[in-house]
Design a protein around this motif. Structure first.
Motif, PDB file in Angstrom:
ATOM      1  N   ALA A 124      10.237   8.959 -11.692  1.00 45.93           N
ATOM      2  CA  ALA A 124       9.515   9.987 -10.951  1.00 45.93           C
ATOM      3  C   ALA A 124      10.024  11.376 -11.300  1.00 45.93           C
ATOM      4  CB  ALA A 124       9.667   9.745  -9.458  1.00 45.93           C
ATOM      5  N   ARG A 152       3.571   4.127  -0.970  1.00 42.88           N
ATOM      6  CA  ARG A 152       4.153   4.745  -2.155  1.00 42.88           C
ATOM      7  C   ARG A 152       5.642   4.415  -2.149  1.00 42.88           C
ATOM      8  NH1 ARG A 152       0.602   8.483   0.172  1.00 42.88           N
ATOM      9  NH2 ARG A 152      -0.968   9.381  -1.224  1.00 42.88           N
ATOM     10  N   SER A 180       8.563  -2.347   4.480  1.00 39.53           N
ATOM     11  CA  SER A 180       7.530  -1.512   3.866  1.00 39.53           C
ATOM     12  C   SER A 180       6.159  -1.692   4.507  1.00 39.53           C
ATOM     13  CB  SER A 180       7.422  -1.844   2.370  1.00 39.53           C
ATOM     14  OG  SER A 180       8.634  -1.588   1.693  1.00 39.53           O
ATOM     15  N   ASP A 233       3.517   4.521   4.804  1.00 41.68           N
ATOM     16  CA  ASP A 233       2.829   5.329   3.792  1.00 41.68           C
ATOM     17  C   ASP A 233       3.728   5.588   2.588  1.00 41.68           C
ATOM     18  OD1 ASP A 233       0.305   5.951   5.275  1.00 41.68           O
ATOM     19  OD2 ASP A 233       1.739   6.827   6.675  1.00 41.68           O
ATOM     20  N   ALA A 234       5.029   5.678   2.836  1.00 50.20           N
ATOM     21  CA  ALA A 234       5.997   5.880   1.758  1.00 50.20           C
ATOM     22  C   ALA A 234       7.282   5.142   2.095  1.00 50.20           C
ATOM     23  CB  ALA A 234       6.288   7.369   1.540  1.00 50.20           C
ATOM     24  N   GLN A 276       0.821  -1.203   0.000  1.00 47.92           N
ATOM     25  CA  GLN A 276       0.000   0.000   0.000  1.00 47.92           C
ATOM     26  C   GLN A 276       0.860   1.260   0.000  1.00 47.92           C
ATOM     27  OE1 GLN A 276      -3.408  -0.247  -0.295  1.00 47.92           O
ATOM     28  NE2 GLN A 276      -2.821  -2.385  -0.586  1.00 47.92           N
ATOM     29  N   LEU A 317       9.665   4.525  -3.925  1.00 51.63           N
ATOM     30  CA  LEU A 317      10.574   5.293  -4.767  1.00 51.63           C
ATOM     31  C   LEU A 317      11.958   4.671  -4.664  1.00 51.63           C
ATOM     32  CD1 LEU A 317      10.162   7.938  -6.455  1.00 51.63           C
ATOM     33  CD2 LEU A 317      11.348   9.128  -4.611  1.00 51.63           C
ATOM     34  N   PHE A 324       9.472   0.266  -8.516  1.00 47.44           N
ATOM     35  CA  PHE A 324       9.172   1.578  -7.969  1.00 47.44           C
ATOM     36  C   PHE A 324       9.560   2.642  -9.004  1.00 47.44           C
ATOM     37  CE2 PHE A 324      10.028   0.379  -3.214  1.00 47.44           C
ATOM     38  CZ  PHE A 324       8.866  -0.377  -3.205  1.00 47.44           C
ATOM     39  N   CYS A 354       3.715  11.221  -9.801  1.00 49.96           N
ATOM     40  CA  CYS A 354       3.268   9.849 -10.074  1.00 49.96           C
ATOM     41  C   CYS A 354       2.731   9.153  -8.834  1.00 49.96           C
ATOM     42  CB  CYS A 354       4.409   9.037 -10.691  1.00 49.96           C
ATOM     43  SG  CYS A 354       5.869   8.874  -9.632  1.00 49.96           S
ATOM     44  N   TRP A 355       2.921   9.730  -7.663  1.00 46.87           N
ATOM     45  CA  TRP A 355       2.380   9.154  -6.438  1.00 46.87           C
ATOM     46  C   TRP A 355       0.888   9.444  -6.274  1.00 46.87           C
ATOM     47  CZ3 TRP A 355       6.289  10.059  -1.817  1.00 46.87           C
ATOM     48  CH2 TRP A 355       7.321   9.115  -1.925  1.00 46.87           C
ATOM     49  N   TYR A 356       0.372  10.360  -7.098  1.00 46.80           N
ATOM     50  CA  TYR A 356      -1.016  10.807  -6.900  1.00 46.80           C
ATOM     51  C   TYR A 356      -1.880  10.472  -8.102  1.00 46.80           C
ATOM     52  CZ  TYR A 356       1.237  13.348  -3.148  1.00 46.80           C
ATOM     53  OH  TYR A 356       1.967  13.666  -2.031  1.00 46.80           O
ATOM     54  N   CYS A 373       8.098  14.218   2.948  1.00 48.30           N
ATOM     55  CA  CYS A 373       6.940  13.330   3.003  1.00 48.30           C
ATOM     56  C   CYS A 373       6.164  13.486   4.304  1.00 48.30           C
ATOM     57  CB  CYS A 373       7.379  11.876   2.860  1.00 48.30           C
ATOM     58  SG  CYS A 373       7.933  11.386   1.215  1.00 48.30           S
TER      59      CYS A 373
END
Length: 231
Positions: A178, A13, A114, A118-119, A11, A15, A147, A229-231, A37
């Motif tokens: 990204a 995000r 992970s 959240d990130a 779940q 990178l 990623f 790209c995260w949104y 973040c």
């Protein structure tokens, strides 16, 4: 473990942070992005699965910076899987220590760290094509993760060529990007470098970090944007 078994269900995000070379500020940018973040996400993990080069007092400075920049702060073991003493390319440092870097163990480590985040920011070592074994390296690890890739460009003479070659190698493997971050390594910049990069880079710039010796991750974070790209 393949990608579909491990990372597709996350779940968080994700990178993958790479650089145009060693010493271009990947850790500084990764830590700053982790701090950035925090404004929108309560749980952020900044990881460096492999580090080579122990410094004074027996510490791996990059790992210490990243674990402190995570939210909540993480332990060393939660931030790094392979900590190698010699300040040389990781696969060679591992060989000198009698170790073999295990690709599946790295995948499992990132997957485990992970959970509940959240990130997740995963920093490589050196540049994108640095090897980790006889037939694989960070490029293959990036393919395992899938990623989006963030490229840190250290602004110095030669940066244009290094940046464009790195982007070409990443995109040639079908990896999503990204964007890139311009990191000032010195007070003075080779004329035309930044202007040329802004014209030639086929990916968005997520920020330009001014030169400031001993700057904090929180200070650097004000110059960064989160990936679209995260949104």
């Amino acid at each position: 473990m393949n990608h579909s078994e491990s990372f597709s269900g996350l779940q968080a995000r994700g990178l993958f942070v790479t650089g145009t070379d060693t010493g271009v500020g990947k850790t500084a940018v990764t830590a700053a992005l982790a701090q950035r973040c925090q404004k929108e996400m309560p749980r952020v993990a900044a990881l460096k699965p492999i580090v080579s080069g122990v410094e004074a007092h027996g510490q791996w400075t990059d790992v210490e910076i990243l674990r402190a920049a995570s939210t909540p702060p993480r332990s060393f073991a939660e931030t790094c899987l392979y900590a190698l003493d010699l300040p040389i390319t990781p696969h060679w440092a591992a060989a000198q220590a009698g170790l073999l870097i295990d690709r599946q163990q790295i995948q499992q480590f990132i997957m485990t760290q992970s959970v509940g985040m959240d990130a997740v920011l995963v920093e490589g070592a050196g540049g994108f094509l640095v090897p980790l074994g006889e037939d694989w390296g960070f490029a293959e690890l990036a393919l395992d993760l899938r990623f989006p890739v963030l490229l840190v460009v250290g602004l110095r003479l030669g940066a244009i060529n290094h940046a464009l070659l790195s982007v070409e190698a990443i995109l040639a493997r079908g990896l999503p990007m990204a964007g890139w971050v311009a990191n000032h390594l010195h007070p003075d910049l080779a004329p035309g470098t930044l202007e040329t990069l802004h014209r030639r880079m086929p990916i968005p710039c997520l920020g330009e970090i001014p030169f400031q010796a001993e700057a904090s991750s929180a200070w650097r974070s004000q110059f960064l944007s989160l990936p679209a790209c995260w949104y």
